[in-house]
Design an enzyme around this catalytic site. Structure first.
Site, mmCIF file in Angstrom:
data_model
loop_
_atom_site.group_PDB
_atom_site.id
_atom_site.type_symbol
_atom_site.label_atom_id
_atom_site.label_comp_id
_atom_site.label_asym_id
_atom_site.label_seq_id
_atom_site.Cartn_x
_atom_site.Cartn_y
_atom_site.Cartn_z
ATOM 1 N N TYR A 47 0.759 -1.195 0.011
ATOM 2 C CA TYR A 47 0.038 0.186 -0.061
ATOM 3 C C TYR A 47 0.960 1.207 -0.047
ATOM 4 C CZ TYR A 47 -3.527 -3.337 1.326
ATOM 5 O OH TYR A 47 -4.666 -4.324 1.538
ATOM 6 N N SER A 48 0.371 2.219 -0.587
ATOM 7 C CA SER A 48 0.997 3.535 -0.781
ATOM 8 C C SER A 48 2.410 3.531 -1.137
ATOM 9 C CB SER A 48 0.851 4.138 0.944
ATOM 10 O OG SER A 48 -0.350 4.026 1.387
ATOM 11 N N THR A 49 2.770 2.903 -2.035
ATOM 12 C CA THR A 49 3.957 2.795 -2.385
ATOM 13 C C THR A 49 4.551 4.050 -3.480
ATOM 14 O OG1 THR A 49 3.459 1.257 -4.107
ATOM 15 C CG2 THR A 49 4.391 0.329 -2.135
#
Length: 164
Positions: free
Chosen positions: A73-75
């Protein structure tokens, strides 16, 4: 820099000079109570670190393998933020301009006045997408953009905050 064939407690290999990375990675399991993970690093296009270790499923203790698949997530947030900041610093993007100025299709369903600042600040009311986000759609950036443009805000943009 060829990777050494030396096996590690965690699994994987490192190039000469990157042994400290392996040591710190292993400390994640021996001292920091990490369950499982993997890391790869490249320098000038050459892989210098390729490590994995721990367990992939705490319920049954199955080991983390070289090819264990994980959801991340959120990379892309950091890179996207830097791109937007660079565009702003070059005068290509105004945070206070309406999103629809740059993306006319976005103006649907009461979003015509949403500013770039509101969108980036999670104030546009787009904390969910009603359309099912199947893998085929997630791979189709134009189709995904169309789905976002069609999305009705959950609240009047600018009146509330909710993670987008």
């Amino acid at each position: 820099m060829p990777l050494t064939a030396e096996r590690t407690q965690a699994g994987g290999v490192v190039a000469p000079g990157y042994e400290r990375v392996r040591e710190e990675f292993e400390r994640n399991f021996t001292e920091r109570r990490e369950l499982g993970g993997a890391v790869a690093a490249y320098v000038r296009g050459e892989k210098v670190v390729d490590l994995w270790g721990g367990v992939r499923d705490a319920r049954d203790g199955s080991p983390w393998e070289r090819d264990t698949v994980v959801v991340v997530y959120s990379t892309s947030k950091g890179l996207a933020s830097m791109c937007l900041a660079l565009a702003h610093s070059r005068g290509l993007l105004d945070y206070d301009e309406r999103v629809a100025t740059y993306w006319p299709e976005f103006a649907q369903y009461g979003k015509s006045r949403v500013s770039v600042r509101q969108l980036l600040g999670h104030e546009a009311g787009l904390s969910i997408i009603d359309e099912p986000l199947y893998p085929d759609l997630l791979r189709d950036f134009d189709g995904l953009a169309e789905a976002i443009a069609r999305q009705k805000p959950m609240w009047r943009p600018g009146s509330r905050h909710g993670y987008h």
